[in-house]
Design an enzyme around this catalytic site. Structure first.
Site, mmCIF file in Angstrom:
data_model
loop_
_atom_site.group_PDB
_atom_site.id
_atom_site.type_symbol
_atom_site.label_atom_id
_atom_site.label_comp_id
_atom_site.label_asym_id
_atom_site.label_seq_id
_atom_site.Cartn_x
_atom_site.Cartn_y
_atom_site.Cartn_z
ATOM 1 N N SER A 409 1.052 -1.041 4.449
ATOM 2 C CA SER A 409 -0.081 -1.926 4.205
ATOM 3 C C SER A 409 -1.176 -1.761 5.247
ATOM 4 O O SER A 409 -2.333 -2.115 4.992
ATOM 5 C CB SER A 409 0.388 -3.391 4.223
ATOM 6 O OG SER A 409 1.373 -3.618 3.259
ATOM 7 N N ASN A 480 -6.699 -5.004 2.924
ATOM 8 C CA ASN A 480 -6.125 -5.770 4.033
ATOM 9 C C ASN A 480 -7.046 -5.806 5.245
ATOM 10 O O ASN A 480 -7.021 -6.762 6.019
ATOM 11 C CB ASN A 480 -4.747 -5.213 4.414
ATOM 12 C CG ASN A 480 -3.665 -5.702 3.470
ATOM 13 O OD1 ASN A 480 -3.867 -6.671 2.737
ATOM 14 N ND2 ASN A 480 -2.527 -5.035 3.467
#
Length: 705
Positions: A409, A480
């Site tokens: 991520s 993110n």
């Protein structure tokens, strides 16, 4: 040259065929051709019945998106539908594939409707910020009743031929193999029995049930937060019960035009078109992707199981690797639970699930089981050391040409690629949880990723029915990275005096699916905690970090997974109940910093949250991490609950005004110059009077960095 709409008459039956590949969209040429052919049919004394069909794989899938935003050319669709309905001889529409939007409205204008077994119908206009504008809200209720029409028109969801038959929308389901044969058979029987015209608009008005109307109004006020179209669609459908057809059609058209001129329509169509544009990249144009039939998944946690299920449901063979037999056992339970849920919801039969697990799936603790995999996705703990171990094993055991992908991520995919002897075969495939449901896939391209590996990432996304977005390498990639910025500012607002629950409420009211603190609870507060710890050694001392967030994690409050976070998550606790122990931790953090809390209006909360998002998004585009503004918009829309009717953060910035957005950033910078450093691209566009939309076209080999 093939006519877009052609006709041939045989044994007294005129077959009118729409041939406008790929989906027979109701373009100007189609509309004009239909009017001409209906008039020719009406004048032909030998033709008794007309059959309206679509060539290829579908009837008419809707409007022509190439005409969106352009002035309409006559004949407009409402007039075409009325011309079909007012034809002096019977017209039969044969639906195969899809009849969506204007396609269904054309069929509703016919006097009879046949469906093939595979047919689907629907009125998806509300998903584009408008309502049906060619009689759909007036004719459909006359066939199916108010409740069914409201369900179809306000949701935008399609229904199958069986349900359409049960509701009276179609007259029969044909067992003939193709639309032409089905239409000819029905039309010959109709001609033989002296079948007459049967205008849908001439049917009695549906009965109005006030309880049904109020139930839908209440439901839509919640499910369509901030959106205009679903509630205006409700108004239009209800009018079919109280107004003569001519007046109802006029009111429908007035609402349609009102919504066509709304910013929400622009935002929703931007979202629609961007999702179709996002995979069109010069760097993979003409590049043949590698074949993917067998994949491996390393890690059987929530994410690994979700990736495996997504692959299984889309026909791929999967081998899942865990470190030991206990891990295999847990993964088996997790994966079978996900598939069991699909069976319970009717999305999958038990027999198909069992066959899938028997024929397409395998578990192992030995990396050599991945020897024949075409692609392997690593989905282990977010630690560079752990990923190093995995990729060294993959490099050793995977065949030459196999693609090695990380589901990281945040971590550096360039560094991960260096753990192998084949960095050209490495890329990031950042799935979003739950991976078998969420549509977004960030395809993270490292410095040495080969072009055909990039192309394969996009091809895999298509196989998995996901929306792929190209991302460059940085901490958090596109989504993110931006999330970390606007989520951080939510903490800043709390430190300065805002209530976290007020922030959540204000953003939900603005159209977000959830507020940032509710999202954090759902994702797990420990994720943000781990990220803050990882970045602590390199953190600039000017950066404000909310200590109350770390204090919560130190208490073991990780959100929904532990039953306590910003909210309480007990089985007997009403959803959205604040955790009463959070506010004292916030007060302590403020006191330590000497902050006197101030009040925030909801409007200021939304403006600041959006400004933080837009400013960071502009940096992401300016640095080339995202190639175009539309890439950012698609990521935030599909992975982070951004209100779809606003079109994405950079489309929203264009609507508000780039200069206005810069002025907000600069005004907030008087309080915190480090956090609110204006993005160079935002500054540049504001100075030049430009828009982010100006940057959505790519030439080969270019970016906006």
């Amino acid at each position: 040259m093939t006519q877009v709409v052609s006709s041939e008459t045989r044994d007294g039956i005129a077959v009118i065929c729409i041939d406008n590949p790929p989906v027979n969209a109701a373009s100007f040429a189609v509309r004009k051709g239909l009017v001409e052919q209906i008039e020719a049919f009406e004048a032909d004394t030998l033709a008794k019945v007309a059959v309206l069909i679509g060539a290829g794989r579908t009837f008419v899938a809707g409007a022509d998106i190439r005409e969106f935003g352009k002035p309409p050319e006559a004949p407009i669709l409402p007039d075409v539908v009325s011309r079909i309905e007012n034809c002096a001889k019977p017209v039969v529409a044969v639906i195969h594939g899809t009849a969506f939007g204007g396609g269904l409205e054309l069929a509703l204008g016919a006097h009879y409707r046949i469906a093939l077994p595979n047919a689907q119908i629907g009125l998806p206009e509300v998903k584009l910020g408008i309502i049906p504008g060619a009689g759909g809200t007036q004719r459909l209720p006359r066939l199916a009743g108010i409740e069914a029409a409201l369900d179809i028109a306000t949701s935008g969801a399609p229904i199958g031929s069986g349900k359409a038959l049960a509701l009276g929308i179609v007259d029969t389901i044909s067992d003939e193999g193709d639309p032409k044969a089905a239409g000819l058979k029905f039309a010959k029987e109709l001609a033989a029995t002296g079948g007459s015209i049967r205008p849908t608009g001439g049917l009695p008005a549906p009965k109005l049930d006030s309880a049904v109307a109020e139930r839908f109004r209440h439901k839509l006020s919640k499910s369509a937060r901030g959106q205009i179209a679903p509630l205006r669609c409700l108004d239009a459908v209800l009018a079919s019960a109280t107004l003569p057809i001519e007046d109802g059609l006029k009111q429908e058209r007035d609402i349609f035009i009102e919504l066509m001129n709304s910013p929400q329509r622009e935002g929703l169509i931007h979202a629609f078109l961007s999702e179709r544009q996002v995979a069109k990249l010069p760097e993979i144009e003409g590049i043949t992707p590698r074949k993917i039939a067998k994949i491996g998944v390393v890690g059987g946690g929530t994410m690994g199981c979700g990736i495996a299920v997504s692959a299984l449901l889309n026909g791929l063979h999967v081998t899942l690797i865990e470190r030991d037999e206990d891990g295999v056992s847990r993964a088996r339970i997790g994966l079978e639970r996900i598939l069991g849920g699909s069976v319970t919801r009717g999305k999958l039969t038990a027999d198909k699930r069992d066959a899938m697990l028997e024929k397409q799936f395998a578990y192992s603790t030995d990396y050599s089981a991945l020897g024949q995999a075409d692609l392997v996705v690593e989905a282990v703990f977010e630690s560079m050391e752990v990923k190093k171990e995995v990729f060294e094993q993959l490099d050793q055991h995977c065949r030459p040409g196999a693609i090695l992908a990380s589901n990281t991520s945040y971590l550096d995919v360039n560094e991960i690629a260096q753990f192998t002897s084949r960095p050209g075969d490495v890329l990031g495939l950042h799935f979003f949880s739950p991976a078998h449901i969420m549509k977004l896939l960030e395809v993270v391209v490292a410095d040495k990723t080969a072009p055909d590996v990039v192309a394969t990432g996009f091809a895999l996304a298509k196989t998995l029915r996901k929306i792929p977005v190209r991302a460059g390498v940085c901490d958090g990639f596109i989504g993110n990275r931006i999330l970390n910025t606007y989520r951080t500012h939510a903490d800043h607002m709390v430190l300065d005096g805002a209530d976290p629950y007020q922030i959540d409420r204000a953003l939900v009211a603005a159209g977000f699916a959830m507020g940032p603190f509710a999202v954090s609870d759902l994702a797990g507060l420990d994720i943000g905690w781990a990220t803050r710890q990882r970045l602590a050694p390199t953190r600039d001392p000017r950066e404000r970090i909310a200590k109350f967030a770390d204090a919560m994690c130190e208490q073991g409050w990780f959100g929904a997974k532990t039953g306590r976070g910003f909210y309480l998550h007990g089985t007997d606790t009403p959803r959205g109940t604040p955790n009463p122990e959070v506010l004292p931790l916030i007060d302590a953090d403020r006191a330590e910093r000497g902050i006197t809390p101030r009040a925030f209006a909801d409007e200021e909360i939304v403006n600041r949250y959006m400004a933080a998002m837009v400013n960071e998004a502009a940096k992401v585009v300016g640095e080339g991490i995202a190639l175009r503004p539309l890439d950012v918009d698609v990521v935030l829309l599909n992975g982070y609950g951004f209100p779809r009717h606003l079109g994405g953060p950079l489309h929203y910035a264009d609507q508000i005004g780039v200069k206005v957005m810069l002025e907000r950033v600069e005004s907030y910078a008087t309080e915190d110059a480090y956090f609110w450093t204006p993005a160079p691209l935002l500054q540049e566009l504001a100075d030049e009077g430009g828009k982010f939309a100006d940057l959505n076209t790519l030439e080969k080999g270019t970016s906006h960095a």
